[in-house]
Design an enzyme around this catalytic site. Structure first.
Site, PDB file in Angstrom:
ATOM      1  N   HIS A 162       0.824  -1.216   0.000  1.00 30.63           N
ATOM      2  CA  HIS A 162       0.000   0.000   0.000  1.00 30.63           C
ATOM      3  C   HIS A 162       0.852   1.258   0.000  1.00 30.63           C
ATOM      4  O   HIS A 162       0.350   2.336  -0.336  1.00 30.63           O
ATOM      5  CB  HIS A 162      -0.957  -0.012   1.200  1.00 30.63           C
ATOM      6  N   ASP A 163       2.109   1.147   0.364  1.00 27.21           N
ATOM      7  CA  ASP A 163       3.044   2.265   0.230  1.00 27.21           C
ATOM      8  C   ASP A 163       3.533   2.372  -1.209  1.00 27.21           C
ATOM      9  O   ASP A 163       3.628   3.464  -1.765  1.00 27.21           O
ATOM     10  CB  ASP A 163       4.222   2.053   1.180  1.00 27.21           C
ATOM     11  N   HIS A 167      -2.392   0.579  -9.225  1.00 24.51           N
ATOM     12  CA  HIS A 167      -2.667   0.880 -10.626  1.00 24.51           C
ATOM     13  C   HIS A 167      -3.882   1.789 -10.806  1.00 24.51           C
ATOM     14  O   HIS A 167      -4.143   2.238 -11.918  1.00 24.51           O
ATOM     15  CB  HIS A 167      -2.882  -0.411 -11.412  1.00 24.51           C
ATOM     16  N   ARG A 474      -3.976 -10.281 -14.572  1.00 25.17           N
ATOM     17  CA  ARG A 474      -3.189  -9.050 -14.434  1.00 25.17           C
ATOM     18  C   ARG A 474      -1.803  -9.205 -15.072  1.00 25.17           C
ATOM     19  O   ARG A 474      -1.334  -8.314 -15.781  1.00 25.17           O
ATOM     20  CB  ARG A 474      -3.034  -8.679 -12.957  1.00 25.17           C
TER      21      ARG A 474
END
Length: 613
Positions: A162-163, A167, A474
């Protein structure tokens, strides 16, 4: 710092070329690596081999997407003198010449050759990602544990991601629709995967491989705590004493559900635990700085506190988390050398840097170096960090005081989204941390994907996702090469048969069946998950090659870990805080009850011993 320093901290835009000795050394290491990989060599020789491997990767596997044609690319704000000693909210001006480098809204880079990153549009759904999920990934007989580590490993990884990477929000108007095989029990047909947002800066009808934007800053700057823009940062701050806000003991959340992280797919109790713990740590750092420097105002305390906390996160990840999941003696020594050099922690603390060489004295506090390619995290980096098997399906919540059940056995679906937020609000954080520390994560291998994540209910729109199938889509959609090509590009031996991928005969047969005998069609993730792992590893050596390159690069390129890692920028007290603090220190500073557990372990990510066991 003086204005002239602004040009002194950026390295050449030219990719450096190895000399004759360097080329001979690197070629010899690659040849040896094909016959006897680094993890089968004695530790001194293994470390030498890792140096050669990294040299080759730096020369050949840093691909620049930032200089491809672009329409209205993101621009940094006007430079201000204070940026020399502060991390900006959006990541701009880390490089004092190229202010846009690594800022939020810039492109992901690549580790594979650009010409090899075109998505194969004809094979995005071939073989079926859902069948790969069902037949190769599903936990058939419960979790396969990584027995040496604890579940904080899984929480930490999500906290770091999360740091680093995001996208953006996918459009919903044109999803990938995965056909379902006869007998598939998918509960809500059709099975859809929303597409990755397009790069708005890519010229229309471009003949260049597709690129994508990182919504987060690329730097290791604690943006999961501080936000990626000024508005988010201002909301999270208390604006007193440099501190972050805590509301009823937890980080604040916006009133707007569209901005509330609790309703985003990545939020779960593990993420919330570490956000809270390190918000507390930031505030403790500010208290320390305020006591040492009563002249500091709120803004100065916040900015220095952020620098210290971000460096601490990088240190914990480099010398504790990664060694916990790559617990081979050579890998551990190499990762610690990234921070302290081969001179080691003890000599580093006593005498400081003994040399300008990163090999001798580490990357931290040395010279910045982009190795001729502007810094950016890469799509291949994102791909190898898709490690959902680390997450257990069930958590046995217990009290740190008595080891007695609190919530008891709780499924992952009860720990994600708003349900996870409620668990954080109604349980002691110390008990949650104790629970994670006393249970194992999973190995990153086939047949070990969390079942709850194969039928994951999105908290924002209620849609149902198979995250295992999504991971496959992905990688294909983003042009990540498939397994054999990926290994070729990383200068690794390329398997010629399914038995070359894995010594597990059943897995080899399953791969051959699912991929219809075409070894070059094997996707990166199933290939990596099937590999025989080096001793002590929770994941594959193929993934580790990206770590060898990018773990160093994230330190090398960031001036706040290199030229600006000084008393002048951090304060002497801030540098000492980083030097003396470990993950165990953080846990026991805020929760002394954890001293018999986290405090008794050399690495707080190792499994903690429960009383009487």
């Amino acid at each position: 710092m003086a204005d002239e320093d602004k040009t002194a901290t950026s390295t050449s835009d030219e990719k450096p070329k190895a000399g004759i000795f360097g080329r001979v050394f690197n070629a010899a290491v690659e040849k040896l690596d094909h016959k006897l990989p680094w993890y089968k060599l004695p530790k001194p020789l293994g470390l030498v081999a890792l140096i050669g491997i990294r040299n080759t990767l730096r020369q050949e596997n840093l691909q620049d997407t930032s200089r491809l044609p672009a329409v209205e690319p993101v621009q940094p704000p006007p430079f201000e003198g204070r940026f020399t000693t502060e991390r900006t909210p959006d990541g701009s001006w880390n490089d004092l010449v190229h202010g846009e480098m690594g800022m939020a809204g810039t492109r992901f880079g690549r580790n594979a050759p650009l010409e090899a990153t075109w998505p194969d549009r004809q094979r995005i759904l071939d073989p079926s990602p859902r069948e790969i999920s069902r037949r190769l990934m599903t936990r058939d007989n419960g979790i396969i544990p990584a027995s040496a580590g604890n579940a904080l490993i899984a929480a930490w990884l999500q906290f770091m991601l999360h740091d680093w990477v995001k996208h953006g929000t996918s459009p919903t108007d044109n999803p990938w629709v995965i056909p379902l095989a006869p007998g598939d029990d998918w509960p809500e047909p059709p099975l859809q995967v929303m597409r990755t947002p397009e790069d708005r800066t890519s010229p229309p009808d471009s003949d260049q491989p597709p690129t994508h934007i990182n919504v987060n800053t690329h730097w290791w700057d604690g943006s999961q705590l501080y936000g990626n823009d000024l508005a988010a940062q201002s909301f999270l701050r208390s604006h007193a004493g440099g501190k972050l806000r805590l509301v009823d003991g937890l980080p604040p959340v916006p009133d707007d559900p569209a901005l509330n992280p609790v309703y985003m797919p990545g939020f779960w109790v593990g993420m919330g635990m570490l956000q809270t713990l390190f918000a507390m740590e930031h505030n403790a750092i500010c208290d320390m700085l305020a006591a040492a420097h009563p002249e500091f105002d709120d803004e100065t305390l916040f900015q220095r506190g952020r620098l210290v906390l971000s460096a601490l996160l990088a240190k914990i990840h480099t010398v504790e988390w990664t060694p916990a999941v790559t617990a081979h003696p050579t890998a551990v020594a190499g990762l610690r050398a990234n921070w302290w050099g081969l001179q080691g922690e003890r000599l580093h603390k006593r005498f400081g840097r003994l040399s300008g060489s990163e090999i001798v004295s580490g990357i931290v506090g040395g010279q910045s170096d982009h190795h001729g390619v502007p810094f950016a995290l890469t799509e291949e980096f994102v791909a190898v960090y898709r490690m959902h098997p680390l997450v257990p399906d069930e958590f046995d919540f217990r009290s740190v005081d008595t080891d007695a059940p609190t919530l008891g056995q709780t499924g992952f679906d009860e720990l994600a989204g708003p349900a996870g937020a409620e668990v954080l609000q109604t349980n002691r954080l110390v008990d949650l941390l104790y629970t994670f520390g006393t249970m194992n994560p999973g190995l990153v291998c086939l047949h070990n994907f969390p079942k709850h994540l194969q039928t994951f209910r999105r908290p924002d729109d209620g849609g149902l996702m198979d995250l295992s199938a999504t991971d496959i889509v992905r990688c294909r959609e983003l042009g990540v090469p498939r397994y054999t090509a990926f290994r070729r590009f990383l200068h690794l031996p390329v398997p010629e048969s399914f038995d070359d991928i894995t010594s597990n005969k059943q897995w080899a047969a399953e791969l051959q069946d699912v991929y219809n005998g075409d070894i070059d069609s094997v996707d990166l993730i199933p290939g990596m998950f099937a590999e025989d792992r080096p001793e002590g590893f929770a994941f594959s050596d193929t993934a580790f090659r990206i770590f060898v390159l990018m773990a160093s690069r994230r330190l090398n390129s960031d001036r706040f870990f290199t030229t600006h890692f000084t008393d002048e920028v951090y304060t002497r007290e801030g540098i000492e805080w980083i030097e003396k603090t470990t993950m165990g220190t953080v846990l026991t500073r805020h929760f002394p009850e954890l001293r018999p557990f986290a405090g008794a372990s050399a690495n707080a990510f190792a499994i903690w011993k429960r009383p009487g066991r």
